[in-house]
Design a protein around this motif. Structure first.
Motif, PDB file in Angstrom:
ATOM      1  N   THR A 216      10.043  12.165  62.731  1.00  0.00           N
ATOM      2  CA  THR A 216      10.925  12.116  63.893  1.00  0.00           C
ATOM      3  C   THR A 216      10.419  13.058  64.978  1.00  0.00           C
ATOM      4  OG1 THR A 216      12.443  13.875  63.176  1.00  0.00           O
ATOM      5  CG2 THR A 216      12.868  11.646  62.351  1.00  0.00           C
TER       6      THR A 216
ATOM      7  N   VAL B  25      18.444  10.287  66.284  1.00  0.00           N
ATOM      8  CA  VAL B  25      18.965  10.883  65.052  1.00  0.00           C
ATOM      9  C   VAL B  25      20.438  11.243  65.161  1.00  0.00           C
ATOM     10  CG1 VAL B  25      16.699  11.756  64.355  1.00  0.00           C
ATOM     11  CG2 VAL B  25      18.234  13.235  65.683  1.00  0.00           C
TER      12      VAL B  25
ATOM     13  N   ASN C 134      11.494  15.684  59.134  1.00  0.00           N
ATOM     14  CA  ASN C 134      12.579  15.882  60.102  1.00  0.00           C
ATOM     15  C   ASN C 134      12.121  16.919  61.125  1.00  0.00           C
ATOM     16  OD1 ASN C 134      15.011  14.343  58.937  1.00  0.00           O
ATOM     17  ND2 ASN C 134      14.263  15.499  57.173  1.00  0.00           N
ATOM     18  N   ASN C 135      11.705  16.441  62.276  1.00  0.00           N
ATOM     19  CA  ASN C 135      11.124  17.323  63.278  1.00  0.00           C
ATOM     20  C   ASN C 135      11.867  17.287  64.612  1.00  0.00           C
ATOM     21  OD1 ASN C 135       8.775  18.818  64.670  1.00  0.00           O
ATOM     22  ND2 ASN C 135       8.836  16.876  65.777  1.00  0.00           N
TER      23      ASN C 135
ATOM     24  N   TYR D 219      21.165  19.152  61.964  1.00  0.00           N
ATOM     25  CA  TYR D 219      21.703  19.152  60.595  1.00  0.00           C
ATOM     26  C   TYR D 219      22.149  17.760  60.161  1.00  0.00           C
ATOM     27  CZ  TYR D 219      24.613  20.139  56.552  1.00  0.00           C
ATOM     28  OH  TYR D 219      25.161  20.119  55.303  1.00  0.00           O
TER      29      TYR D 219
ATOM     30  N   PRO E 212      19.176  14.977  60.264  1.00  0.00           N
ATOM     31  CA  PRO E 212      18.303  15.079  59.095  1.00  0.00           C
ATOM     32  C   PRO E 212      19.008  14.741  57.783  1.00  0.00           C
ATOM     33  CG  PRO E 212      17.889  16.908  60.567  1.00  0.00           C
ATOM     34  CD  PRO E 212      19.085  16.180  61.122  1.00  0.00           C
TER      35      PRO E 212
ATOM     36  N   TYR F 127      11.473  19.603  56.378  1.00  0.00           N
ATOM     37  CA  TYR F 127      12.378  19.988  57.465  1.00  0.00           C
ATOM     38  C   TYR F 127      11.674  21.036  58.317  1.00  0.00           C
ATOM     39  CZ  TYR F 127      16.620  21.616  59.860  1.00  0.00           C
ATOM     40  OH  TYR F 127      17.565  21.946  60.817  1.00  0.00           O
TER      41      TYR F 127
ATOM     42  N   GLY G  73      20.185  23.589  57.966  1.00  0.00           N
ATOM     43  CA  GLY G  73      19.167  22.665  57.481  1.00  0.00           C
ATOM     44  C   GLY G  73      18.308  23.285  56.401  1.00  0.00           C
TER      45      GLY G  73
ATOM     46  N   TYR H 139      10.886  23.448  53.645  1.00  0.00           N
ATOM     47  CA  TYR H 139      11.155  23.665  55.060  1.00  0.00           C
ATOM     48  C   TYR H 139      10.083  24.575  55.653  1.00  0.00           C
ATOM     49  CZ  TYR H 139      13.605  28.055  53.677  1.00  0.00           C
ATOM     50  OH  TYR H 139      13.953  29.277  53.161  1.00  0.00           O
TER      51      TYR H 139
END
Length: 323
Positions: A21, A76, A102-103, A128, A131, A152, A175, A195
């Motif tokens: 993302t 998102v 998840n960026n 949050y 993702p 993450y 996250g 993460y």
């Protein structure tokens, strides 16, 4: 920081399919390019691909023996977008998502006292809940296949407090907690999660930083003259001014390409990631390293000061606190 698990992870000896993302710039774009350059298949996403037609063309026309690369629309924040996209790929088209990154994100800066609830909710939605929905969409497929990696992309501000970054840092910290828990839950299925705590890098992140408007319901009757702000000139104000002026971009020494390589190698269990598949935290950047040490020192200090009390509050313990 190692995952407290004895599970042994395996990674298929084949090109992986990456769903990333926030690919329109920065770390997301660097990672997308790195994955393709190393022979992997990419599903790039952004909120509005029409804004970056040249990048969409670059990604989708890149030569890749692993399969055609795609650039798809994904907001998102939309409550059903994640489930719809993953269903389209996995079920309708039979595309296996091996790695979810998840960026996508942005930052709202403001002091806690003056922050608006609307801004706090917007941060949580993007950093949050978005993702979380993506994780919940891909995990059933990863679990059934007994392989998958969830990444993450976070920040040092989620590890340790940075004045003016309470909304951004707390959403990222949420996250981080999500990933730490997920890593323990899915390890038995050969699914990994980690993460990435980033410092400052030469990306366009400053353009994704917003200075939140002050909450009009606070500081009305604090006895100060109209327009006078006790925070003026303080560290929070200095950071906001620095970020707003583009100072971070000018002073950042981090290389996004090296970040992309580190994330890629840990996710694919190659290079620096080989033999370290159980790791849950990847700090990147000297300033992120400072945050890691701050956390460690603060926890050590808390136990030095309150360790006796901490360990003597059981039902049968004798109170050890000073009278």
């Amino acid at each position: 920081m190692s995952a407290s698990t004895s599970h042994t992870f395996t990674t298929p000896d084949r090109p992986l399919t990456w769903l990333i993302t926030g690919c329109s710039s920065g770390i997301g774009l660097s990672l997308a390019r790195h994955a393709i350059a190393n022979g992997h298949r990419l599903i790039a996403t952004s909120r509005n691909p029409a804004r970056t037609p040249e990048l969409v063309k670059e990604i989708e026309e890149a030569t890749n023996t692993a399969g055609s690369n795609r650039w798809l629309t994904l907001d998102v924040d939309h409550p059903t977008a994640a489930a719809d996209l993953v269903h389209k790929l996995e079920v309708d088209e039979g595309i296996t998502i091996d790695v979810l990154v998840n960026n996508a994100g942005f930052a709202v800066l403001q002091t806690v006292e003056r922050a608006r609830e609307a801004d706090a909710r917007a941060q949580m939605e993007t950093l949050y809940f978005g993702p979380l929905r993506l994780m919940q969409a891909v995990l059933p497929h990863m679990r059934r296949r007994r392989f998958g990696v969830v990444v993450y992309v976070s920040t040092g501000a989620g590890l340790e407090a940075r004045p003016s970054m309470a909304l951004y840092g707390s959403a990222k910290a949420a996250g981080d907690a999500l990933i730490k828990t997920l890593a323990r839950e899915v390890a038995p299925f050969n699914v990994r999660a980690f993460y990435v705590s980033l410092g400052s890098f030469q990306t366009n992140m400053p353009s994704a930083v917003q200075i939140g408007k002050p909450n009009a319901t606070v500081n009305i009757n604090d006895g100060t003259e109209e327009g006078v702000d006790d925070y003026k000139g303080g560290i929070a104000d200095q950071i906001m001014s620095f970020m707003q002026s583009g100072g971070q971009a000018a002073s950042a020494e981090g290389d996004p390409a090296k970040v992309a390589r580190a994330i890629f190698e840990l996710a694919s269990a190659t290079g620096i990631g080989r033999g370290r598949e159980a790791e849950v935290l990847l700090p990147l950047g000297r300033d992120a390293g400072v945050r890691v040490h701050e956390v460690r020192d603060k926890l050590d200090h808390a136990m030095e000061v309150f360790g006796d009390v901490c360990n003597h509050v059981g039902v049968d313990d004798e109170w050890v606190g000073r009278q």
